[in-house]
Motif scaffolding. Structure first.
Motif, PDB file in Angstrom:
ATOM      1  N   ALA A   1      16.666   1.301   2.862  1.00  0.00           N
ATOM      2  CA  ALA A   1      17.238   2.069   1.750  1.00  0.00           C
ATOM      3  C   ALA A   1      18.698   1.701   1.510  1.00  0.00           C
ATOM      4  CB  ALA A   1      17.098   3.572   2.019  1.00  0.00           C
ATOM      5  N   GLU A   2      19.452   1.539   2.574  1.00  0.00           N
ATOM      6  CA  GLU A   2      20.871   1.177   2.452  1.00  0.00           C
ATOM      7  C   GLU A   2      21.034  -0.153   1.712  1.00  0.00           C
ATOM      8  OE1 GLU A   2      24.458  -0.133   5.509  1.00  0.00           O
ATOM      9  OE2 GLU A   2      22.741   0.976   6.290  1.00  0.00           O
ATOM     10  N   ASP A   3      20.166  -1.088   1.992  1.00  0.00           N
ATOM     11  CA  ASP A   3      20.232  -2.391   1.330  1.00  0.00           C
ATOM     12  C   ASP A   3      19.879  -2.269  -0.150  1.00  0.00           C
ATOM     13  OD1 ASP A   3      20.931  -3.717   3.693  1.00  0.00           O
ATOM     14  OD2 ASP A   3      18.837  -3.922   4.286  1.00  0.00           O
TER      15      ASP A   3
ATOM     16  N   SER B   1      13.849 -10.385  -7.169  1.00  0.00           N
ATOM     17  CA  SER B   1      12.533 -10.571  -6.577  1.00  0.00           C
ATOM     18  C   SER B   1      12.545 -10.044  -5.149  1.00  0.00           C
ATOM     19  CB  SER B   1      12.131 -12.050  -6.600  1.00  0.00           C
ATOM     20  OG  SER B   1      10.803 -12.191  -6.138  1.00  0.00           O
ATOM     21  N   LEU B   2      11.699  -9.056  -4.908  1.00  0.00           N
ATOM     22  CA  LEU B   2      11.570  -8.430  -3.591  1.00  0.00           C
ATOM     23  C   LEU B   2      10.097  -8.422  -3.163  1.00  0.00           C
ATOM     24  CD1 LEU B   2      13.942  -5.396  -4.190  1.00  0.00           C
ATOM     25  CD2 LEU B   2      14.462  -7.488  -2.941  1.00  0.00           C
ATOM     26  N   GLN B   3       9.417  -9.480  -3.500  1.00  0.00           N
ATOM     27  CA  GLN B   3       7.987  -9.581  -3.197  1.00  0.00           C
ATOM     28  C   GLN B   3       7.741  -9.427  -1.697  1.00  0.00           C
ATOM     29  OE1 GLN B   3       5.863 -12.657  -5.331  1.00  0.00           O
ATOM     30  NE2 GLN B   3       4.823 -13.248  -3.449  1.00  0.00           N
TER      31      GLN B   3
ATOM     32  N   ASP C   1       8.294   0.698  -1.517  1.00  0.00           N
ATOM     33  CA  ASP C   1       7.284   1.682  -1.896  1.00  0.00           C
ATOM     34  C   ASP C   1       7.850   2.527  -3.039  1.00  0.00           C
ATOM     35  OD1 ASP C   1       9.061   3.488  -0.727  1.00  0.00           O
ATOM     36  OD2 ASP C   1       7.855   3.756   1.076  1.00  0.00           O
ATOM     37  N   ASP C   2       7.086   3.525  -3.462  1.00  0.00           N
ATOM     38  CA  ASP C   2       7.518   4.361  -4.599  1.00  0.00           C
ATOM     39  C   ASP C   2       8.891   4.978  -4.374  1.00  0.00           C
ATOM     40  OD1 ASP C   2       5.065   3.746  -5.640  1.00  0.00           O
ATOM     41  OD2 ASP C   2       4.314   5.806  -5.702  1.00  0.00           O
ATOM     42  N   LYS C   3       9.100   5.508  -3.206  1.00  0.00           N
ATOM     43  CA  LYS C   3      10.368   6.182  -2.906  1.00  0.00           C
ATOM     44  C   LYS C   3      11.541   5.199  -2.920  1.00  0.00           C
ATOM     45  CE  LYS C   3      12.568   9.208   0.462  1.00  0.00           C
ATOM     46  NZ  LYS C   3      12.439   9.920   1.732  1.00  0.00           N
ATOM     47  N   SER C   4      11.352   4.059  -2.304  1.00  0.00           N
ATOM     48  CA  SER C   4      12.464   3.092  -2.248  1.00  0.00           C
ATOM     49  C   SER C   4      12.708   2.436  -3.607  1.00  0.00           C
ATOM     50  CB  SER C   4      12.237   2.049  -1.152  1.00  0.00           C
ATOM     51  OG  SER C   4      11.006   1.388  -1.304  1.00  0.00           O
ATOM     52  N   LEU C   5      11.674   2.335  -4.435  1.00  0.00           N
ATOM     53  CA  LEU C   5      11.857   1.772  -5.775  1.00  0.00           C
ATOM     54  C   LEU C   5      12.850   2.600  -6.583  1.00  0.00           C
ATOM     55  CD1 LEU C   5      10.996  -0.351  -7.887  1.00  0.00           C
ATOM     56  CD2 LEU C   5       9.158   1.214  -8.548  1.00  0.00           C
ATOM     57  N   GLU C   6      12.846   3.905  -6.374  1.00  0.00           N
ATOM     58  CA  GLU C   6      13.771   4.791  -7.087  1.00  0.00           C
ATOM     59  C   GLU C   6      15.233   4.450  -6.815  1.00  0.00           C
ATOM     60  OE1 GLU C   6      12.857   8.883  -6.352  1.00  0.00           O
ATOM     61  OE2 GLU C   6      10.767   8.625  -6.936  1.00  0.00           O
TER      62      GLU C   6
ATOM     63  N   LYS D   1       4.030  -1.768  -1.764  1.00  0.00           N
ATOM     64  CA  LYS D   1       3.224  -0.541  -1.824  1.00  0.00           C
ATOM     65  C   LYS D   1       3.751   0.387  -2.910  1.00  0.00           C
ATOM     66  CE  LYS D   1       2.389  -1.074   3.049  1.00  0.00           C
ATOM     67  NZ  LYS D   1       2.745  -0.653   4.376  1.00  0.00           N
ATOM     68  N   VAL D   2       3.713  -0.095  -4.137  1.00  0.00           N
ATOM     69  CA  VAL D   2       4.241   0.656  -5.270  1.00  0.00           C
ATOM     70  C   VAL D   2       3.078   1.026  -6.188  1.00  0.00           C
ATOM     71  CG1 VAL D   2       5.814   0.576  -7.234  1.00  0.00           C
ATOM     72  CG2 VAL D   2       6.443  -0.554  -5.102  1.00  0.00           C
TER      73      VAL D   2
END
Length: 167
Positions: free
Chosen positions: A100-102, A116-118, A123-128, A145-146
């Motif tokens: 998350a920090e990154d 690009s973060l393939q 996931d959904d939470k980190s995408l936010e 996992k999005v």
């Protein structure tokens, strides 16, 4: 390529360097500081680490950086923090999931238009955490996992101007 790097480093006008799939490692990176006009650097599938790349004096002057399938991206992202030049960043399949920090640091790269973060553990939470990139036009989150709902929310938040690549 490893043997050629000391000689290549004399080409100070070099603007683009692709070392993908080569045998270079962190011991070769100090030579890269001689490339005073370097704009694009590709280090995919090399033995270089984020720790080594973070020490490059011109790192924050790059417009494009590809560091796929390598190690220690946390240190690299810390070194790129608040860069106002980087426009394209590719960090596919890192050795550890992106934290998350990154992602918060990446979200502060105000001129980033391609990310690009393939296969990076997003996931959904980190995408936010990636909301707020004002120039983003392409986001590759394949093999993450999005959910489709989170992708649609991302697209809507950017006014449908972002192409999200997701499977």
């Amino acid at each position: 390529l490893k043997k050629a790097i000391p000689h290549l480093s004399k080409l100070t006008g070099l603007r683009r360097l692709d070392t993908q799939l080569s045998n270079i490692d962190d011991t070769d990176l100090p030579y890269f500081n001689n490339f005073t006009n370097l704009n694009e650097l590709t280090l995919n599938f090399t033995e270089t680490t984020g720790v080594g790349v973070a020490k490059l004096t011109r790192l924050r002057s790059l417009r494009k950086l590809a560091f796929n399938y390598n190690k220690d991206i946390h240190e690299l992202i810390m070194a790129l923090a608040d860069s106002d030049i980087i426009g394209e960043l590719s960090l596919d399949s890192p050795d550890k999931p992106i934290e998350a920090e990154d992602l918060r640091r990446i979200a502060k790269l105000k001129n980033l238009n391609f990310l690009s973060l393939q296969n990076s553990g997003i996931d959904d939470k980190s995408l936010e955490l990636l909301y707020g990139l004002p120039h983003l036009t392409t986001l590759n989150i394949n093999d993450c996992k999005v959910s489709r709902t989170a992708v649609n929310k991302k697209i809507k938040a950017y006014g449908n101007r972002v192409n999200v690549i997701c499977t």
